[in-house]
Design a protein around this motif. Structure first.
Motif, PDB file in Angstrom:
ATOM      1  N   THR A 283     105.874 121.422 -48.276  1.00 44.09           N
ATOM      2  CA  THR A 283     104.892 121.750 -47.232  1.00 44.09           C
ATOM      3  C   THR A 283     105.311 122.887 -46.322  1.00 44.09           C
ATOM      4  O   THR A 283     104.465 123.477 -45.645  1.00 44.09           O
ATOM      5  CB  THR A 283     104.620 120.511 -46.358  1.00 44.09           C
ATOM      6  OG1 THR A 283     105.843 120.133 -45.698  1.00 44.09           O
ATOM      7  CG2 THR A 283     104.125 119.337 -47.201  1.00 44.09           C
ATOM      8  N   GLY A 284     106.611 123.184 -46.258  1.00 47.42           N
ATOM      9  CA  GLY A 284     107.085 124.187 -45.317  1.00 47.42           C
ATOM     10  C   GLY A 284     107.296 123.658 -43.910  1.00 47.42           C
ATOM     11  O   GLY A 284     107.594 124.426 -42.987  1.00 47.42           O
ATOM     12  N   ILE A 285     107.136 122.344 -43.720  1.00 52.47           N
ATOM     13  CA  ILE A 285     107.368 121.740 -42.406  1.00 52.47           C
ATOM     14  C   ILE A 285     108.822 121.948 -42.004  1.00 52.47           C
ATOM     15  O   ILE A 285     109.735 121.790 -42.807  1.00 52.47           O
ATOM     16  CB  ILE A 285     107.025 120.235 -42.442  1.00 52.47           C
ATOM     17  CG1 ILE A 285     105.514 120.057 -42.628  1.00 52.47           C
ATOM     18  CG2 ILE A 285     107.480 119.534 -41.167  1.00 52.47           C
ATOM     19  CD1 ILE A 285     105.088 118.624 -42.841  1.00 52.47           C
ATOM     20  N   ILE A 327      96.029 109.668 -36.611  1.00 48.09           N
ATOM     21  CA  ILE A 327      97.031 110.728 -36.621  1.00 48.09           C
ATOM     22  C   ILE A 327      96.809 111.637 -35.411  1.00 48.09           C
ATOM     23  O   ILE A 327      95.671 111.948 -35.053  1.00 48.09           O
ATOM     24  CB  ILE A 327      96.937 111.531 -37.929  1.00 48.09           C
ATOM     25  CG1 ILE A 327      97.327 110.648 -39.129  1.00 48.09           C
ATOM     26  CG2 ILE A 327      97.821 112.769 -37.890  1.00 48.09           C
ATOM     27  CD1 ILE A 327      97.112 111.316 -40.474  1.00 48.09           C
ATOM     28  N   VAL A 328      97.904 112.077 -34.777  1.00 44.53           N
ATOM     29  CA  VAL A 328      97.811 112.929 -33.591  1.00 44.53           C
ATOM     30  C   VAL A 328      98.378 114.307 -33.913  1.00 44.53           C
ATOM     31  O   VAL A 328      99.507 114.425 -34.408  1.00 44.53           O
ATOM     32  CB  VAL A 328      98.585 112.313 -32.401  1.00 44.53           C
ATOM     33  CG1 VAL A 328      98.650 113.301 -31.244  1.00 44.53           C
ATOM     34  CG2 VAL A 328      97.922 111.026 -31.951  1.00 44.53           C
ATOM     35  N   ALA A 352     107.817 117.988 -32.558  1.00 39.88           N
ATOM     36  CA  ALA A 352     106.836 117.448 -33.502  1.00 39.88           C
ATOM     37  C   ALA A 352     105.482 118.106 -33.270  1.00 39.88           C
ATOM     38  O   ALA A 352     105.036 118.260 -32.137  1.00 39.88           O
ATOM     39  CB  ALA A 352     106.715 115.942 -33.330  1.00 39.88           C
ATOM     40  N   PHE A 353     104.834 118.488 -34.360  1.00 41.22           N
ATOM     41  CA  PHE A 353     103.483 119.046 -34.305  1.00 41.22           C
ATOM     42  C   PHE A 353     102.452 117.985 -34.683  1.00 41.22           C
ATOM     43  O   PHE A 353     101.315 118.006 -34.219  1.00 41.22           O
ATOM     44  CB  PHE A 353     103.367 120.235 -35.253  1.00 41.22           C
ATOM     45  CG  PHE A 353     102.083 120.999 -35.132  1.00 41.22           C
ATOM     46  CD1 PHE A 353     101.895 121.913 -34.115  1.00 41.22           C
ATOM     47  CD2 PHE A 353     101.054 120.794 -36.021  1.00 41.22           C
ATOM     48  CE1 PHE A 353     100.704 122.602 -33.991  1.00 41.22           C
ATOM     49  CE2 PHE A 353      99.848 121.478 -35.912  1.00 41.22           C
ATOM     50  CZ  PHE A 353      99.678 122.385 -34.885  1.00 41.22           C
ATOM     51  N   ALA A 369     107.256 111.838 -37.478  1.00 38.89           N
ATOM     52  CA  ALA A 369     107.099 113.011 -36.615  1.00 38.89           C
ATOM     53  C   ALA A 369     107.400 114.258 -37.441  1.00 38.89           C
ATOM     54  O   ALA A 369     108.534 114.467 -37.873  1.00 38.89           O
ATOM     55  CB  ALA A 369     108.044 112.916 -35.419  1.00 38.89           C
ATOM     56  N   ALA A 370     106.380 115.070 -37.680  1.00 37.14           N
ATOM     57  CA  ALA A 370     106.513 116.271 -38.505  1.00 37.14           C
ATOM     58  C   ALA A 370     106.404 117.511 -37.633  1.00 37.14           C
ATOM     59  O   ALA A 370     105.507 117.611 -36.782  1.00 37.14           O
ATOM     60  CB  ALA A 370     105.437 116.299 -39.592  1.00 37.14           C
TER      61      ALA A 370
END
Length: 653
Positions: A283-285, A327-328, A352-353, A369-370
């Motif tokens: 994902t590139g996270i 989801i936030v 976290a985004f 937390a991503a």
């Protein structure tokens, strides 16, 4: 952020409705102006929330002062409002509120210089501008109201309205262009084509010289064409989604790899780091961390180090997700909402985004937390669905590892079976689906403490529910581990919207190429659609389910049976389909039911015996019929039962 958009839209909608009164009796001029003040306030508040700023007390005071001023003028000098010109006055208020909000959004966009945020704010600016300038434009050009509306204006307005339809634009156009440029552009072009076609057709019908009867026919044909155009749109976009872009397949393969990591014997810290690497590479996270309730902490989990963190009972994040299960995303939080502002600060501290919660029933069990993706990319719906499944698998990893440690410590066979049974109990469903167009009853009797039967009910979407029943050739701990792996594969595939044929193929591939054992699995997967009443199913070597047709009082076996899983690496599996009318019943069962034989009583249940029980009393409900079968099982000698027994009854509503 959606709440702010809805409130702003409601304010503008009420304002437009008052235009009717404004051009007739003109007795509610102060009310109209107050509504304009409210709409301007909502526009300014939207800009502040989008820019991450809080509404100051002084700004609220200005709004209240303007409203009070209008009320006082209406009491003491009502003619003054008329002399000022409601058009100019309303336009000034709306443009002031919208301009203030737009200025805040532009300032925040320039300051943060985040491409994803820039794209989102561009849409917000367009929405504020279109919403606030439309009524102002009507009053700034009053002469145009009495003139015939030009044809080009009618034709141009509908495409503009469609393209600026807020949520639709955000969902189907701009956010997708970061990952899929062609798809985003094509979605906009199709929307534009449909809008222009609809506008031209309506314009032709309205201005045609035909009589009312002929126009009525034209309107009917127009409705049919509009539906066909919308169907064409979703068909084309669906083909692009499945053929043109392979990201969903990448995610499905990644979830398969993670499922194998979950079942591997490596140390838990190593498995967690491998899963994080898998997700971030795909994902590139930039960062990942799994947050657990403090009571889930154990000495073994402390080895995971910074990969895990813990939430106390009074932690704000925990309190927030006990009330909000969604989801936030960080930029969707409102700075003028106290709880949102606290969560925003915590997300910044965690880097976290996105926060993805995982629940077991109604209980929060973990939060993934991503961090942010590369700046030019959005989080799409596929990304969020993938992260949601990863969150579930991370918790499953931690739960399985904890139970496996308990199993190693005890070193007692009975205790081992108890632990394995407990693991299975957590894998098996605790309740049946509700509001899915069917009633489900089930019964499970393990041969020993650990069963070799597996069943599950999986919500695919609001209309589709999967019913799964499998039987592993064997019992004990090995069967338990295989069932755990099978459950993980099937859940991951179906939640990623893969077909049931693909899910069955993946289980067969695992048994033949990765597991390298001798165990076989018979498996039935059926997906029921409550709207079409269709049951689409794959039967991989399992006992044929029995169907009771309510209107005919006849019992038949479902046709279509493929090879058992694990026997042939080259086997291919295809689905079959049947339609269940209201009151129709389906009985699924494992072979342990028809293989039991009481030698003393020379008693056993056959397929024809099951058919007889199901058809003997058609007026009885499904649960009563299942109880008759269960009573028969309980009455035979215990030595006659040589395998696990599972029954699942389905009744279409």
């Amino acid at each position: 952020l959606a709440r702010v958009y809805i409130y702003f839209s409601m304010a503008m909608g009420i304002l437009f409705f008052t235009l009717i009164e404004l051009f007739t009796a003109r007795t509610l001029l102060p009310v109209y102006f107050l509504l304009a003040v409210i709409a301007a306030y909502r526009g300014a508040l939207t800009g502040l929330n989008v820019s991450g700023k809080k509404m100051l007390q002084g700004q609220v005071f200005l709004v209240l002062a303007a409203a009070a001023f209008v009320l006082l003028v209406n009491i003491f000098s009502p003619s003054w409002l008329e002399s000022m010109g409601m058009g100019r006055l309303t336009a000034a208020v709306l443009i002031a509120g919208g301009g203030f909000g737009a200025t805040r959004v532009v300032s925040a966009t320039w300051r943060l210089k985040n491409p994803a945020l820039t794209r989102r704010n561009t849409v917000v600016l367009g929405g504020i501008g279109a919403g606030l300038t439309a009524p102002a434009a009507l009053f700034l050009f009053p002469d145009m109201i009495s003139l015939p509306m030009p044809a080009w204006l009618l034709i141009g307005f509908l495409p503009l309205f469609t393209l600026l339809a807020g949520v639709t634009l955000l969902q189907n156009s701009l956010p997708e262009t970061g990952e899929f440029p062609a798809k985003g552009i094509l979605a906009v072009m199709i929307n534009l084509f449909i809008s222009v076609t609809v506008a031209l057709t309506l314009f032709y019908i309205i201005h045609s010289p035909h009589g009312p009867a002929q126009k009525l026919v034209f309107y009917g044909a127009f409705s049919l064409v509009a539906l066909l155009l919308l169907s064409f749109k979703y068909f084309v976009l669906g083909k692009i989604r499945t053929i043109g872009f392979k990201l969903r397949d990448y995610y499905a393969n990644s979830l398969q790899n993670i499922a194998e990591m979950v079942s591997s014997p490596a140390e838990i810290n190593l498995k967690i780091n491998r899963i994080y690497s898998e997700v971030m590479d795909l994902t590139g996270i930039r960062s990942l961390k799994f947050l657990l309730p403090l009571e889930e902490q154990s000495p073994k989990l402390l080895q995971a180090g910074k990969s895990l963190d813990y939430l106390g009972a009074d932690d704000p994040l925990r309190r927030y997700f006990n009330e909000n299960r969604d989801i936030v995303i960080r930029y969707s939080l409102l700075s003028n909402h106290d709880a949102d502002r606290v969560i925003y600060g915590l997300m910044l501290a965690l880097e976290a985004f996105v926060l993805v919660p995982f629940y077991r029933g109604k209980t929060l069990k973990g939060i993934l937390a991503a961090g942010e993706k590369p700046e030019s990319y959005f989080f799409t719906g596929q990304d969020l669905g993938y992260l949601k499944t990863v969150s579930m698998q991370l918790y499953q990893l931690i739960e399985n590892d904890r139970l496996f440690d308990d199993y190693i410590i005890k070193r007692n066979y009975d205790r081992e079976l108890d632990i394995a049974s407990y693991v299975q109990f957590r894998l098996l469903p605790r309740e049946t689906p509700v509001n899915k167009g069917m009633d489900i009853s089930y019964y499970n009797r393990p041969y020993i403490k650990v069963t070799g039967d597996y069943f599950d009910f999986i919500d695919i979407d609001k209309n589709k529910t999967a019913v799964v029943l499998g039987d592993v050739s064997g019992h004990g701990l090995s069967a338990s581990m295989i069932l755990s792996m099978t459950s993980s594969i099937i859940n991951a595939m179906l939640r990623e919207k893969k077909s049931i044929e693909k899910a069955v193929d993946e289980v067969n591939h695992f048994l033949n190429h990765r597991y390298n054992g001798v165990d076989l699995i018979s498996l039935f997967i059926g997906v029921y659609n409550r709207v079409t009443r269709e049951l689409v199913y794959v039967n991989a070597g399992h006992c044929p389910p029995l169907v009771v047709r309510h209107d005919k009082n006849e019992v038949t076996a479902l046709e279509g049976r493929s090879k058992i899983l694990g026997a042939d690496p080259g086997a291919r599996y295809f689905s079959s389909k049947t339609v269940l009318n209201r009151g129709d019943e389906v009985l699924l069962y494992t072979d342990g039911l028809v293989e039991m034989y009481d030698e003393q009583r020379a008693d056993h249940i056959t397929e024809s015996g099951l058919m007889n029980i199901l058809s003997r009393h058609p007026e009885q409900d499904l649960e009563t019929k299942l109880k008759q079968i269960i009573e028969h099982v309980n009455n035979v000698d215990k030595e006659a039962i040589r395998d696990d027994i599972t029954l699942i009854g389905i009744r279409a509503k």
